[in-house]
Scaffold this motif. Sequence first.
Motif, PDB file in Angstrom:
ATOM      1  N   ASN A 289       0.787  -1.362  -0.082  1.00 22.79           N
ATOM      2  CA  ASN A 289       0.156  -0.205  -0.129  1.00 22.79           C
ATOM      3  C   ASN A 289       1.023   1.269  -0.196  1.00 22.79           C
ATOM      4  O   ASN A 289       0.418   1.814  -0.502  1.00 22.79           O
ATOM      5  CB  ASN A 289      -1.231   0.060   1.443  1.00 22.79           C
TER       6      ASN A 289
ATOM      7  N   LYS B 257       1.829   2.119  -3.683  1.00 18.27           N
ATOM      8  CA  LYS B 257       1.157   1.652  -4.245  1.00 18.27           C
ATOM      9  C   LYS B 257       0.582   3.197  -4.383  1.00 18.27           C
ATOM     10  O   LYS B 257       0.493   3.616  -5.389  1.00 18.27           O
ATOM     11  CB  LYS B 257       0.047   1.290  -3.897  1.00 18.27           C
ATOM     12  N   TYR B 258       0.310   3.623  -2.768  1.00 15.30           N
ATOM     13  CA  TYR B 258      -0.329   4.941  -2.602  1.00 15.30           C
ATOM     14  C   TYR B 258       0.817   6.306  -2.999  1.00 15.30           C
ATOM     15  O   TYR B 258       0.619   7.392  -2.978  1.00 15.30           O
ATOM     16  CB  TYR B 258      -0.810   5.321  -1.548  1.00 15.30           C
TER      17      TYR B 258
ATOM     18  N   ASP C 167       4.861   6.488   4.696  1.00 18.74           N
ATOM     19  CA  ASP C 167       4.901   6.875   3.949  1.00 18.74           C
ATOM     20  C   ASP C 167       4.839   8.390   3.596  1.00 18.74           C
ATOM     21  O   ASP C 167       4.558   9.460   4.586  1.00 18.74           O
ATOM     22  CB  ASP C 167       4.232   5.667   2.690  1.00 18.74           C
TER      23      ASP C 167
ATOM     24  N   ARG D 289     -12.780   2.274   0.359  1.00 14.50           N
ATOM     25  CA  ARG D 289     -11.926   2.611   0.625  1.00 14.50           C
ATOM     26  C   ARG D 289     -12.049   4.180   0.329  1.00 14.50           C
ATOM     27  O   ARG D 289     -12.446   4.580   0.249  1.00 14.50           O
ATOM     28  CB  ARG D 289     -11.521   2.028  -1.231  1.00 14.50           C
ATOM     29  N   ALA D 290     -11.000   4.952   0.786  1.00 11.38           N
ATOM     30  CA  ALA D 290     -10.846   5.396   0.943  1.00 11.38           C
ATOM     31  C   ALA D 290     -11.051   7.062  -0.315  1.00 11.38           C
ATOM     32  O   ALA D 290     -11.197   6.967  -0.922  1.00 11.38           O
ATOM     33  CB  ALA D 290      -9.938   6.500   2.335  1.00 11.38           C
TER      34      ALA D 290
ATOM     35  N   ASN E  93      -8.965   8.877  -0.581  1.00 16.68           N
ATOM     36  CA  ASN E  93      -7.523  10.253  -0.834  1.00 16.68           C
ATOM     37  C   ASN E  93      -7.101   9.435  -2.061  1.00 16.68           C
ATOM     38  O   ASN E  93      -6.980   9.399  -2.815  1.00 16.68           O
ATOM     39  CB  ASN E  93      -6.894  10.169   0.246  1.00 16.68           C
TER      40      ASN E  93
ATOM     41  N   GLY F 267      -7.587  -1.164  -6.657  1.00 20.83           N
ATOM     42  CA  GLY F 267      -7.773  -2.384  -4.925  1.00 20.83           C
ATOM     43  C   GLY F 267      -9.527  -2.667  -4.762  1.00 20.83           C
ATOM     44  O   GLY F 267     -10.261  -2.023  -5.394  1.00 20.83           O
ATOM     45  N   SER F 268      -8.995  -3.611  -3.532  1.00 19.39           N
ATOM     46  CA  SER F 268     -10.699  -4.231  -3.273  1.00 19.39           C
ATOM     47  C   SER F 268     -11.020  -3.952  -1.993  1.00 19.39           C
ATOM     48  O   SER F 268     -12.203  -3.283  -2.498  1.00 19.39           O
ATOM     49  CB  SER F 268      -9.570  -5.861  -3.452  1.00 19.39           C
ATOM     50  N   GLY F 269     -10.614  -2.897  -1.764  1.00 20.22           N
ATOM     51  CA  GLY F 269     -10.219  -2.643   0.044  1.00 20.22           C
ATOM     52  C   GLY F 269     -10.454  -3.805   0.962  1.00 20.22           C
ATOM     53  O   GLY F 269     -10.801  -3.021   1.721  1.00 20.22           O
TER      54      GLY F 269
ATOM     55  N   LEU G 169      -6.612  -3.872   4.052  1.00 17.43           N
ATOM     56  CA  LEU G 169      -6.266  -3.148   5.440  1.00 17.43           C
ATOM     57  C   LEU G 169      -6.448  -4.806   6.311  1.00 17.43           C
ATOM     58  O   LEU G 169      -6.892  -5.114   7.782  1.00 17.43           O
ATOM     59  CB  LEU G 169      -5.891  -2.227   5.675  1.00 17.43           C
TER      60      LEU G 169
HETATM   61  P1  ADP Z   1      -7.139  -1.428  -1.318  1.00 12.19           P
HETATM   62  O1  ADP Z   1      -6.804  -1.429  -1.950  1.00 12.19           O
HETATM   63  O2  ADP Z   1      -8.058  -0.362  -1.834  1.00 12.19           O
HETATM   64  O3  ADP Z   1      -5.772  -0.756  -1.055  1.00 12.19           O
HETATM   65  P2  ADP Z   1      -7.147  -1.349   1.420  1.00 12.19           P
HETATM   66  O4  ADP Z   1      -7.328  -2.147   2.705  1.00 12.19           O
HETATM   67  O5  ADP Z   1      -5.328  -2.339   1.747  1.00 12.19           O
HETATM   68  O6  ADP Z   1      -7.669  -1.595  -0.055  1.00 12.19           O
HETATM   69  O7  ADP Z   1      -6.949   0.248   1.841  1.00 12.19           O
HETATM   70  C1  ADP Z   1      -8.032   0.391   2.399  1.00 12.19           C
HETATM   71  C2  ADP Z   1      -7.926   2.044   1.585  1.00 12.19           C
HETATM   72  O8  ADP Z   1      -7.145   2.824   3.279  1.00 12.19           O
HETATM   73  C3  ADP Z   1      -7.635   2.271   0.662  1.00 12.19           C
HETATM   74  O9  ADP Z   1      -8.048   2.374  -0.500  1.00 12.19           O
HETATM   75  C4  ADP Z   1      -7.133   4.202   0.441  1.00 12.19           C
HETATM   76  O10 ADP Z   1      -7.640   4.772   0.278  1.00 12.19           O
HETATM   77  C5  ADP Z   1      -6.116   3.809   1.976  1.00 12.19           C
HETATM   78  N1  ADP Z   1      -4.779   3.526   2.002  1.00 12.19           N
HETATM   79  C6  ADP Z   1      -4.556   1.936   3.014  1.00 12.19           C
HETATM   80  N2  ADP Z   1      -3.379   2.297   2.388  1.00 12.19           N
HETATM   81  C7  ADP Z   1      -2.851   3.952   2.241  1.00 12.19           C
HETATM   82  C8  ADP Z   1      -1.587   4.966   2.609  1.00 12.19           C
HETATM   83  N3  ADP Z   1      -0.345   4.533   2.698  1.00 12.19           N
HETATM   84  N4  ADP Z   1      -1.623   5.467   1.922  1.00 12.19           N
HETATM   85  C9  ADP Z   1      -2.546   6.596   1.561  1.00 12.19           C
HETATM   86  N5  ADP Z   1      -4.092   5.667   1.813  1.00 12.19           N
HETATM   87  C10 ADP Z   1      -4.012   4.428   1.796  1.00 12.19           C
END
Ligand code: ADP
Length: 481
Positions: free
Chosen positions: A385, A388-389, A413, A432-433, A435, A442-444, A447
């Motif tokens: 993540n 990726k982000y 990060d 999925r946030a 942001n 991503g699938s959400g 985490l």
């Molecule tokens: P996804 O498959 O969307 O990455 P996750 O469960 O891993 O799903 O993360 C859920 C959401 O949390 C992501 O869609 C993103 O909005 C936010 N997120 C997770 N990790 C980060 C990160 N390192 N920086 C910013 N946002 C993050």
Amino acid sequence: MAKQDLIVLALNPSPTLDLMEHALPAAGFGLGIVHNRSELDRAMQESIPALLIIGDKFVDQDGLSISAGILERFPTLPIILYADKDTTGFAKSALKMGLSGYLYAPLKMEDIVGEVQRSLARARQLGDWLRREVKRTTASLAEKAEFSESERHKLEAIANIQDGVVVMDRNKNVILVNRAVRTIFNLGNKELAGKPLADVISNADLKALLDRASDGPLKYHEINFDDGRVFNAQYTPIPKIGGAVTMQDISYLKELDRLKSDFIHTVSHDLRSPLTSILGYTELVERTGPLNANQQEFLHRLQGSVQHITTLINDLLDLGRLEAGFDTRRELVQLENVLKYSLDMFETQVKKKNIKLTVDVAEGLKGVRANPIRIRQMLDNLVGNAIKYTQPEGAVRVSMSMQGDQIILKVDDTGPGIPPDEQGRVFEKFYRATNTVDGVQGSGLGLAIVKSIVDSHQGRVWVESTMGKGSSFIVLLPVQE
Ligand code: ADP
């Protein structure tokens, strides 16, 4: 005409008595003259005078001790002691006794009137002050009475609500438990007030909640019962009193959640086999004969999409297994060793985005009792993540250290950050946030998987993030004793 102040004179016959008999009525005072002790007592019984002037010798008694007796009954009555002459200690003993003034011969009219007026003024001041104080105390008592009345109503309301409520003092002794709690824990009508809550209710989950109470208010804490009931409990500190535990029955929500998970699990399972064969056949198509450029491109898109769904399905199946508690494999795992594999996997992506990756592992890290496959999955998701982000040219830092009997893993990060009101939700399934940068797929579920893995290893995970600056995901895991 205003009522005259009555002054009682308890003096032996003397020129001074004569003088007072003239001077005081002339100054507007009412006068009562008593000639012996029993007349004085009667006069005091009939109506309390405004002031008493008494001789240091009255008939054959001591004026000071008569005054002491009268002051015991009428503490605010001003009394002036009169003596034929000033003797050593006379004034001192009068004041010590609490009399308001003294007079001694020879006297002029204005001496008498002046002393009487001064004593009356002081007595009036004292009276005013007393009245004010009484009023103030009465008001505060009334307020308290009103307060406790409203408190009583509140307590009755608590007793009747559906949620379980326990109020405790600072030492976690029971102050109040409501009817719902008695039913939940099968407590009957036992007297519980004053007893330690942990002794009264022996439930491991509740005990854990109380142990964690000092960490601050807790929002979610499940209390499980052998018969399948599940409650969500919160601990809230109450200033000056102690704290309260409130509990809601969430058994039906848990049941729904279980049904939903079962459904997802079954569907995912049934989908996996056809997907595997679709993927297999698309690979075969390429081998069966030459394809033109268009066909080649369509086939690659098809493979990409199938791959994406397969990952999603695998994630769902994983989550199902974790939530069902199937993850029981435990061995001694050195986190830093697993991290190396994870970082190797992301090497190409890191290079492609030109991300500055720093790894900071403290010396002498202890091992954790864990499932290495799950630990790898947790690291892959967190580091993945972060990479990726984070925008190209950004920075990612992975650090591991020890604090007491815990390992602290931090993945920082310089990505977009997560809005504060969404930080608590990113660990939910499919969340999925807002942001997320366009095009970041991503699938959400990543985490949610991380959280399940950390939970099953008795750890804690949370995020600290500032919009526009970056995020830090922190994991605490207990080390092997
Ligand atoms: P996804 O498959 O969307 O990455 P996750 O469960 O891993 O799903 O993360 C859920 C959401 O949390 C992501 O869609 C993103 O909005 C936010 N997120 C997770 N990790 C980060 C990160 N390192 N920086 C910013 N946002 C993050």
